[in-house]
Motif scaffolding. Structure first.
Motif, PDB file in Angstrom:
ATOM      1  N   MET A   1     -94.156  68.344  95.697  1.00 20.13           N
ATOM      2  CA  MET A   1     -93.297  66.936  96.108  1.00 20.13           C
ATOM      3  C   MET A   1     -92.753  67.053  97.408  1.00 20.13           C
ATOM      4  O   MET A   1     -92.648  67.869  98.021  1.00 20.13           O
ATOM      5  CB  MET A   1     -92.081  67.195  95.129  1.00 20.13           C
ATOM      6  CG  MET A   1     -92.128  67.170  93.497  1.00 20.13           C
ATOM      7  SD  MET A   1     -90.491  67.177  92.690  1.00 20.13           S
ATOM      8  CE  MET A   1     -90.959  67.322  91.251  1.00 20.13           C
ATOM      9  N   GLU A   2     -92.380  65.751  97.767  1.00 15.51           N
ATOM     10  CA  GLU A   2     -91.940  65.537  99.332  1.00 15.51           C
ATOM     11  C   GLU A   2     -90.631  66.187  99.258  1.00 15.51           C
ATOM     12  O   GLU A   2     -89.667  66.089  98.541  1.00 15.51           O
ATOM     13  CB  GLU A   2     -92.013  64.188  99.575  1.00 15.51           C
ATOM     14  CG  GLU A   2     -91.411  63.956 101.025  1.00 15.51           C
ATOM     15  CD  GLU A   2     -91.332  62.457 101.260  1.00 15.51           C
ATOM     16  OE1 GLU A   2     -90.870  61.904 102.381  1.00 15.51           O
ATOM     17  OE2 GLU A   2     -91.856  61.642 100.337  1.00 15.51           O
ATOM     18  N   GLY A   3     -90.605  67.208 100.510  1.00 19.45           N
ATOM     19  CA  GLY A   3     -89.216  67.791 100.773  1.00 19.45           C
ATOM     20  C   GLY A   3     -88.930  69.007  99.832  1.00 19.45           C
ATOM     21  O   GLY A   3     -87.720  69.567  99.563  1.00 19.45           O
ATOM     22  N   ALA A   4     -89.820  69.695  99.023  1.00 19.39           N
ATOM     23  CA  ALA A   4     -89.911  70.417  97.871  1.00 19.39           C
ATOM     24  C   ALA A   4     -89.551  71.920  98.536  1.00 19.39           C
ATOM     25  O   ALA A   4     -89.907  72.245  99.883  1.00 19.39           O
ATOM     26  CB  ALA A   4     -91.040  70.597  97.129  1.00 19.39           C
ATOM     27  N   SER A   5     -88.916  73.068  97.851  1.00 18.60           N
ATOM     28  CA  SER A   5     -88.950  74.153  98.173  1.00 18.60           C
ATOM     29  C   SER A   5     -90.219  74.807  98.541  1.00 18.60           C
ATOM     30  O   SER A   5     -91.260  74.324  98.021  1.00 18.60           O
ATOM     31  CB  SER A   5     -88.161  75.040  97.070  1.00 18.60           C
ATOM     32  OG  SER A   5     -88.138  76.325  97.210  1.00 18.60           O
ATOM     33  N   ASP A   6     -90.277  76.011  99.022  1.00 18.91           N
ATOM     34  CA  ASP A   6     -91.489  76.823  99.007  1.00 18.91           C
ATOM     35  C   ASP A   6     -91.783  77.501  97.837  1.00 18.91           C
ATOM     36  O   ASP A   6     -92.819  78.117  97.864  1.00 18.91           O
ATOM     37  CB  ASP A   6     -91.539  77.396 100.271  1.00 18.91           C
ATOM     38  CG  ASP A   6     -90.539  78.432 100.810  1.00 18.91           C
ATOM     39  OD1 ASP A   6     -89.366  78.178  99.856  1.00 18.91           O
ATOM     40  OD2 ASP A   6     -90.135  78.776 101.597  1.00 18.91           O
ATOM     41  N   HIS A   7     -90.780  77.389  96.873  1.00 22.58           N
ATOM     42  CA  HIS A   7     -91.160  78.118  95.562  1.00 22.58           C
ATOM     43  C   HIS A   7     -91.454  77.025  94.650  1.00 22.58           C
ATOM     44  O   HIS A   7     -90.871  75.922  94.816  1.00 22.58           O
ATOM     45  CB  HIS A   7     -90.001  78.948  95.072  1.00 22.58           C
ATOM     46  CG  HIS A   7     -89.454  80.040  95.730  1.00 22.58           C
ATOM     47  ND1 HIS A   7     -89.547  81.424  95.585  1.00 22.58           N
ATOM     48  CD2 HIS A   7     -89.074  80.151  97.067  1.00 22.58           C
ATOM     49  CE1 HIS A   7     -89.397  82.121  96.512  1.00 22.58           C
ATOM     50  NE2 HIS A   7     -88.776  81.439  97.413  1.00 22.58           N
ATOM     51  N   ALA A   8     -91.903  77.452  93.485  1.00 20.85           N
ATOM     52  CA  ALA A   8     -92.250  76.631  92.239  1.00 20.85           C
ATOM     53  C   ALA A   8     -91.229  77.073  91.426  1.00 20.85           C
ATOM     54  O   ALA A   8     -91.231  78.281  90.973  1.00 20.85           O
ATOM     55  CB  ALA A   8     -93.537  76.432  91.796  1.00 20.85           C
ATOM     56  N   PRO A   9     -90.791  76.152  90.329  1.00 21.85           N
ATOM     57  CA  PRO A   9     -90.080  76.704  89.111  1.00 21.85           C
ATOM     58  C   PRO A   9     -90.925  77.683  88.265  1.00 21.85           C
ATOM     59  O   PRO A   9     -92.046  77.087  87.920  1.00 21.85           O
ATOM     60  CB  PRO A   9     -89.589  75.735  88.338  1.00 21.85           C
ATOM     61  CG  PRO A   9     -89.612  74.474  89.494  1.00 21.85           C
ATOM     62  CD  PRO A   9     -90.933  74.738  90.341  1.00 21.85           C
ATOM     63  N   ALA A  10     -90.375  78.797  87.831  1.00 23.84           N
ATOM     64  CA  ALA A  10     -91.320  79.530  86.700  1.00 23.84           C
ATOM     65  C   ALA A  10     -90.437  79.440  85.545  1.00 23.84           C
ATOM     66  O   ALA A  10     -89.399  79.308  85.539  1.00 23.84           O
ATOM     67  CB  ALA A  10     -91.506  80.837  86.913  1.00 23.84           C
ATOM     68  N   TRP A  11     -90.950  79.665  84.271  1.00 25.51           N
ATOM     69  CA  TRP A  11     -90.147  79.376  82.984  1.00 25.51           C
ATOM     70  C   TRP A  11     -90.691  80.188  81.810  1.00 25.51           C
ATOM     71  O   TRP A  11     -91.940  80.696  81.838  1.00 25.51           O
ATOM     72  CB  TRP A  11     -90.140  77.689  82.547  1.00 25.51           C
ATOM     73  CG  TRP A  11     -91.604  77.350  82.515  1.00 25.51           C
ATOM     74  CD1 TRP A  11     -91.981  76.757  83.731  1.00 25.51           C
ATOM     75  CD2 TRP A  11     -92.571  77.109  81.409  1.00 25.51           C
ATOM     76  NE1 TRP A  11     -93.151  76.030  83.183  1.00 25.51           N
ATOM     77  CE2 TRP A  11     -93.612  76.492  81.974  1.00 25.51           C
ATOM     78  CE3 TRP A  11     -92.541  77.624  80.087  1.00 25.51           C
ATOM     79  CZ2 TRP A  11     -94.802  76.200  81.166  1.00 25.51           C
ATOM     80  CZ3 TRP A  11     -93.541  77.515  79.312  1.00 25.51           C
ATOM     81  CH2 TRP A  11     -94.697  76.904  79.863  1.00 25.51           C
ATOM     82  N   VAL A  12     -89.850  80.364  80.772  1.00 24.91           N
ATOM     83  CA  VAL A  12     -90.292  80.994  79.591  1.00 24.91           C
ATOM     84  C   VAL A  12     -89.799  80.242  78.346  1.00 24.91           C
ATOM     85  O   VAL A  12     -88.810  79.590  78.435  1.00 24.91           O
ATOM     86  CB  VAL A  12     -89.874  82.503  79.330  1.00 24.91           C
ATOM     87  CG1 VAL A  12     -88.420  82.718  79.674  1.00 24.91           C
ATOM     88  CG2 VAL A  12     -90.424  83.109  78.457  1.00 24.91           C
ATOM     89  N   ASP A  13     -90.564  80.122  77.415  1.00 22.85           N
ATOM     90  CA  ASP A  13     -90.166  79.277  76.215  1.00 22.85           C
ATOM     91  C   ASP A  13     -89.930  80.535  74.965  1.00 22.85           C
ATOM     92  O   ASP A  13     -90.660  81.158  74.828  1.00 22.85           O
ATOM     93  CB  ASP A  13     -91.277  78.486  75.595  1.00 22.85           C
ATOM     94  CG  ASP A  13     -91.421  77.214  76.392  1.00 22.85           C
ATOM     95  OD1 ASP A  13     -90.195  76.766  77.110  1.00 22.85           O
ATOM     96  OD2 ASP A  13     -92.250  76.381  76.340  1.00 22.85           O
ATOM     97  N   LEU A  14     -88.755  80.354  74.506  1.00 19.29           N
ATOM     98  CA  LEU A  14     -88.372  81.216  73.424  1.00 19.29           C
ATOM     99  C   LEU A  14     -88.098  80.428  71.897  1.00 19.29           C
ATOM    100  O   LEU A  14     -87.484  79.450  71.964  1.00 19.29           O
ATOM    101  CB  LEU A  14     -87.064  81.960  73.628  1.00 19.29           C
ATOM    102  CG  LEU A  14     -86.921  82.707  75.197  1.00 19.29           C
ATOM    103  CD1 LEU A  14     -85.507  83.374  75.307  1.00 19.29           C
ATOM    104  CD2 LEU A  14     -87.981  83.826  75.138  1.00 19.29           C
ATOM    105  N   HIS A  15     -88.611  81.228  70.978  1.00 14.38           N
ATOM    106  CA  HIS A  15     -88.193  80.425  69.596  1.00 14.38           C
ATOM    107  C   HIS A  15     -86.897  80.815  69.219  1.00 14.38           C
ATOM    108  O   HIS A  15     -86.498  82.100  69.803  1.00 14.38           O
ATOM    109  CB  HIS A  15     -89.320  80.681  68.768  1.00 14.38           C
ATOM    110  CG  HIS A  15     -89.574  82.107  68.268  1.00 14.38           C
ATOM    111  ND1 HIS A  15     -88.556  82.937  67.261  1.00 14.38           N
ATOM    112  CD2 HIS A  15     -90.700  83.074  68.453  1.00 14.38           C
ATOM    113  CE1 HIS A  15     -88.954  84.078  67.272  1.00 14.38           C
ATOM    114  NE2 HIS A  15     -90.125  84.024  67.917  1.00 14.38           N
ATOM    115  N   ASP A  16     -86.394  80.067  68.458  1.00 13.45           N
ATOM    116  CA  ASP A  16     -84.739  80.275  68.046  1.00 13.45           C
ATOM    117  C   ASP A  16     -84.959  81.485  66.785  1.00 13.45           C
ATOM    118  O   ASP A  16     -85.697  81.688  66.095  1.00 13.45           O
ATOM    119  CB  ASP A  16     -84.203  78.976  67.394  1.00 13.45           C
ATOM    120  CG  ASP A  16     -83.974  78.184  68.605  1.00 13.45           C
ATOM    121  OD1 ASP A  16     -83.877  78.738  69.638  1.00 13.45           O
ATOM    122  OD2 ASP A  16     -84.079  76.854  68.328  1.00 13.45           O
TER     123      ASP A  16
END
Length: 257
Positions: free
Chosen positions: A242-257
């Motif tokens: 993205m324009e003006g973005a951080s030099d990192h990208a978001p990382a994520w994990v999905d958990l089931h309930d």
């Protein structure tokens, strides 16, 4: 339930990319690092308008971490890493969120090394591992998410020759990271993609983003109880473009309930 970590690299400058990412992905919990603002300067109103409650541990111009949550506000547990009362840098925040203990961390970079900044990194890592061991032993479901400022192995970086003296690749922090895994923590991104590294950082220098010259330094570590609930994990690379973005990208994990 999606838990994400994102080194935002100055939240006041990155509100637009953050909003665009949250609008599309809408994670339930977000750990932010490198806010570069005090708590008074944190854009609480804008974050609330995005649908999130914010718990903030800020520091003027440097460091700073925050935990964002949908629904109920995060319930603060601690806002400093134990073990050194004299350490005032805003690098750790811990809260209870929807039945989980969430630890948000911004590990010291450690450059240049050798030197006092690297010594501080090693000390901080040692204190973090000691605290992580206590959390794991408690039996509570825990996620430790953030910018660890360590490349776990040579396979987690596009090339190593130009980084051979960088603090992120030195044996001591790598050994400290392995200690966490040996103690029972699960590296969500590595578990998701053990053969192909999921880069999370691309420097602004030397055209590294267009060349995909990245490295994996943002991690989500799961306690044994949480690891059983993991469905998948990933990195939102589009956010880095993205324009003006951080030099990192978001990382994520999905958990089931």
């Amino acid at each position: 339930m999606r838990i994400a970590t994102y080194n935002i690299n100055d939240i006041r400058k990155r509100i637009a990319p953050l909003r665009a990412w949250l609008d599309v992905i809408a994670p339930d919990v977000v750990c932010l690092q490198e806010l570069k603002c005090s708590e008074a300067e944190f854009p609480t109103g804008e974050i609330e308008a995005m649908g999130y409650h914010a718990l903030v541990h800020g520091q003027k111009s440097w460091n700073g971490v925050a935990i964002l949550a949908k629904g109920a506000p995060p319930l603060e547990i601690r806002r400093r890493l134990p073990g050194d009362a004299a350490d005032k840098q805003a690098r750790y925040l811990e809260a209870a969120v929807r039945g989980l203990v969430i630890g948000c961390l911004y590990m010291p970079n450690g450059n240049p090394q050798p030197g006092p900044k690297f010594d501080y990194k090693r000390d901080w890592f040692g204190r973090f591992n000691a605290h992580a061991a206590q959390l794991r032993a408690s039996g509570h479901p825990v996620v430790l998410a953030g910018d660890y400022n360590v490349v776990p192995s040579d396979a987690d970086i596009y090339a190593t020759r130009s980084f051979k003296d960088n603090a992120l690749l030195q044996p001591a922090p790598r050994a400290a990271y392995r200690e966490l895994l040996d103690d029972g923590w699960t590296d969500a991104l590595h578990r998701q993609s053990p053969e192909q590294p999921l880069y999370t950082f691309w420097s602004y220098l030397r055209n590294r983003w267009p060349r995909d010259a990245g490295m994996r330094i943002d991690h989500l570590l799961l306690s044994p109880e949480v690891a059983k609930r993991m469905e998948r994990a990933g990195v939102d690379r589009a956010a880095r473009g993205m324009e003006g973005a951080s030099d990192h990208a978001p990382a994520w994990v999905d958990l089931h309930d």
